[in-house]
Structures are given as C-alpha cells and as structure tokens.
Design a protein around this motif. Structure first.
Motif, PDB file in Angstrom:
ATOM      1  N   UNK A   4       0.851  -1.186   0.000  1.00  0.00           N
ATOM      2  CA  UNK A   4       0.000   0.000   0.000  1.00  0.00           C
ATOM      3  C   UNK A   4       0.889   1.238   0.000  1.00  0.00           C
ATOM      4  N   UNK A   5       0.640   2.205  -0.895  1.00  0.00           N
ATOM      5  CA  UNK A   5       1.460   3.429  -0.883  1.00  0.00           C
ATOM      6  C   UNK A   5       1.423   4.081   0.495  1.00  0.00           C
ATOM      7  N   UNK A   6       2.583   4.516   0.969  1.00  0.00           N
ATOM      8  CA  UNK A   6       2.639   5.115   2.309  1.00  0.00           C
ATOM      9  C   UNK A   6       1.761   6.349   2.404  1.00  0.00           C
ATOM     10  N   UNK A   7       1.503   7.013   1.252  1.00  0.00           N
ATOM     11  CA  UNK A   7       0.668   8.211   1.260  1.00  0.00           C
ATOM     12  C   UNK A   7      -0.788   7.907   1.633  1.00  0.00           C
ATOM     13  N   UNK A   8      -1.163   6.627   1.614  1.00  0.00           N
ATOM     14  CA  UNK A   8      -2.534   6.256   1.977  1.00  0.00           C
ATOM     15  C   UNK A   8      -2.635   5.686   3.390  1.00  0.00           C
ATOM     16  N   UNK A   9      -1.539   5.701   4.129  1.00  0.00           N
ATOM     17  CA  UNK A   9      -1.566   5.105   5.467  1.00  0.00           C
ATOM     18  C   UNK A   9      -2.504   5.857   6.407  1.00  0.00           C
ATOM     19  N   UNK A  10      -2.578   7.195   6.272  1.00  0.00           N
ATOM     20  CA  UNK A  10      -3.456   7.942   7.183  1.00  0.00           C
ATOM     21  C   UNK A  10      -4.915   7.537   6.980  1.00  0.00           C
ATOM     22  N   UNK A  99       3.037  12.149  -5.781  1.00  0.00           N
ATOM     23  CA  UNK A  99       2.543  11.517  -6.989  1.00  0.00           C
ATOM     24  C   UNK A  99       1.379  10.569  -6.780  1.00  0.00           C
ATOM     25  N   UNK A 100       0.872  10.457  -5.545  1.00  0.00           N
ATOM     26  CA  UNK A 100      -0.239   9.566  -5.234  1.00  0.00           C
ATOM     27  C   UNK A 100      -1.471  10.411  -4.913  1.00  0.00           C
ATOM     28  N   UNK A 101      -2.573  10.114  -5.560  1.00  0.00           N
ATOM     29  CA  UNK A 101      -3.825  10.819  -5.308  1.00  0.00           C
ATOM     30  C   UNK A 101      -4.431  10.314  -4.006  1.00  0.00           C
ATOM     31  N   UNK A 102      -4.690  11.241  -3.074  1.00  0.00           N
ATOM     32  CA  UNK A 102      -5.178  10.866  -1.747  1.00  0.00           C
ATOM     33  C   UNK A 102      -6.261  11.839  -1.299  1.00  0.00           C
ATOM     34  N   UNK A 145       5.264   8.404   7.448  1.00  0.00           N
ATOM     35  CA  UNK A 145       6.663   8.052   7.707  1.00  0.00           C
ATOM     36  C   UNK A 145       6.804   6.910   8.702  1.00  0.00           C
ATOM     37  N   UNK A 146       5.741   6.619   9.452  1.00  0.00           N
ATOM     38  CA  UNK A 146       5.820   5.608  10.495  1.00  0.00           C
ATOM     39  C   UNK A 146       5.442   4.229   9.980  1.00  0.00           C
ATOM     40  N   UNK A 147       6.014   3.173  10.547  1.00  0.00           N
ATOM     41  CA  UNK A 147       5.517   1.822  10.238  1.00  0.00           C
ATOM     42  C   UNK A 147       4.029   1.731  10.563  1.00  0.00           C
TER      43      UNK A 147
END
Length: 276
Positions: A4-10, A99-102, A145-147
C-alpha cells in the motif's frame, strides 16, 4: 502485487478507528436556486464561493442549534458522550502527495461564528496550497513516515480522548463529489454527522403550485446512532435544506445580497451549477 502506498496510510488508520461507528443514512434534495443566485451576484462583485463553503456555513449554524448532534461518544462498557461548545467542520480535499492521489482532511474551527468570506478563505487556502507544506496536513504526513503498527497506535491514542476530538476530527464533516456526475453518496467522516454533496443538476421541482426546472443538489447525512436518533438527525438535515434554499436568511456583513426575485427556471443558475 505491491505494498500500500505510504501516502494512503493515514486513510487506513482512520478507517480502522471506525469499527464501533453505528451509521444510519439519510438524504434529501435541495433546491439550490437561492445559493446559485447569491453566488452569481458575488462573482459579479469579485467574490468567489464554493458550494462546500455554503454548506459549511449553513450546517455550522444548524448544529450550533442542535448541541446533541454536535458531540461524540467513546467507550463500550462505560460509554461517555461529549457535547462541544464550538462547531468545527472537517472538510475533505482531493490532493496529490508524492505523486499519489489521496484524500486529505482539515478541520475549520468555530464555523458558527465565521462569515461566508472567512470560511471560503480557509477553503481556498487548503484547496490551493501545497499539501507538502500546509500545517493542517502535517499529521497525515507524519503518519506516512511511520511503520503501519506505530502509525495506527499513534492515531488511536491521539483521537481517543473526547476532549481532543473536536480539534482533531471536527464536530461534523463535509465531503463533496459534486465536480463529477455523481448524484449522491454516503460517507462516514468519523463525526456524529457527516454530510455528502453530489452534483447540482437541473431537475423538476415544485415551487408553490407550479412545477419548474431548478438546480437540485442531492444532500446526504450519515449519523452515528449511538449519539443521536433518527428524529434529531432528520431535523438537522431538514434545517440545513431550509437554510440553503433560503440563503442567506441572515446575510453576513459585507456579503452581496441575492436578487430580490428568483426566476422559476434560470439559465444562469444552470450555468453556475456547471462550474460547482
């Protein structure tokens, strides 16, 4: 297959926190003729307002009159409910990070005491500013940025205390897909009340004894049944509908007033709706 892109973790962490939510879904149709007339008059006076801005402005005043709906709940064995003295609106934005749409969200504070101009200035800054720099999105950037386990724990700890919820999650949420040909959708924004905005489309409506073509918005309301019941939620949605259909019932200082009369089916309203 990829991670999963990290930009979608939130978003992942936020959705994990909704497991206890008890959603019920309502919707209505809103005749947006008055709003679009106000919007056109404002544009002629060099003011530009978004449909989301009108909804935030109207909904905040309705929720201020419904403190039971302007709250949050926590706990199973010993549930506790908070009623907030301010109305904070959480607005969702379609942005791009790395570069990731969120989807990024920001909380606009004390909206019941903000003018339409003040609300729109906040919306414009969040919509047009750099998401890599805006402080309102700093929390989401940190979670990227976090695991995943650490980020989920931090997100849960930050939003668990009821006293923090209004500042971090808002007391109501607004999400719009009106820029696409979507009539309606139903979202859970993590707040007791979440409003979903579809497109404004020309549809037949009754005005008095006549049926005319008018710009209509499908407005949905998702509510947490643990906090309020259907009758209260229906009152909130009905009053938001009334407020938008009669905008501005109480004009803000410095805002252009709408025209004195409204044509039954205005071509100008259709043109304005297409730019919402």
């Amino acid at each position: 297959m990829r991670a999963l892109p990290r930009q979608r973790r939130h978003t992942l962490h936020f959705l994990a926190g909704l497991r206890d939510f008890a959603p019920v879904f309502l919707d209505t149709e809103v005749d947006m003729g008055a709003v679009l007339e106000h919007r056109a008059a404002a544009r002629a006076d060099q003011h530009s307002y978004s449909v989301s801005g009108y909804v935030l402005h109207t909904a905040a005043r309705v929720l201020a009159a419904h403190p039971e709906a302007n709250g949050a709940i926590r706990g199973r064995l010993r549930p506790r409910v908070a009623r907030y003295g301010t109305v904070n609106g959480k607005l969702a934005f379609d942005r791009t990070l790395g570069g990731v749409r969120v989807v990024l969200t920001a909380v606009l504070p004390d909206l019941a005491n903000c003018s339409l101009d003040e609300i729109q200035q906040q919306v414009d800054r969040l919509r047009d500013g750099d998401p890599e720099q805006l402080k309102e999105f700093a929390g989401a950037r940190m979670l990227h940025k976090l695991p995943v386990p650490n980020g989920r724990l931090l997100s849960r700890m930050a939003t668990r205390p009821l006293r923090r919820r209004a500042a971090l999650l808002g007391t109501f949420a607004v999400s719009s897909l009106g820029h696409r040909p979507i009539d309606g959708f139903y979202s859970i924004g993590g707040t007791t009340v979440t409003l979903g905005l579809g497109q404004i489309a020309q549809r037949p409506v009754a005005r008095g004894s006549a049926v005319v073509i008018a710009p209509v918005l499908r407005l949905s309301l998702t509510f947490d049944h643990r906090v309020i019941d259907g009758a209260e939620a229906a009152d909130v949605l009905a009053e938001i509908k009334t407020g938008l259909e009669n905008f501005p019932a109480v004009p803000d200082a410095g805002h252009p007033a709408p025209p004195a009369t409204r044509e039954p089916a205005a071509a100008g309203a259709e043109k304005a709706a297409s730019r919402s």
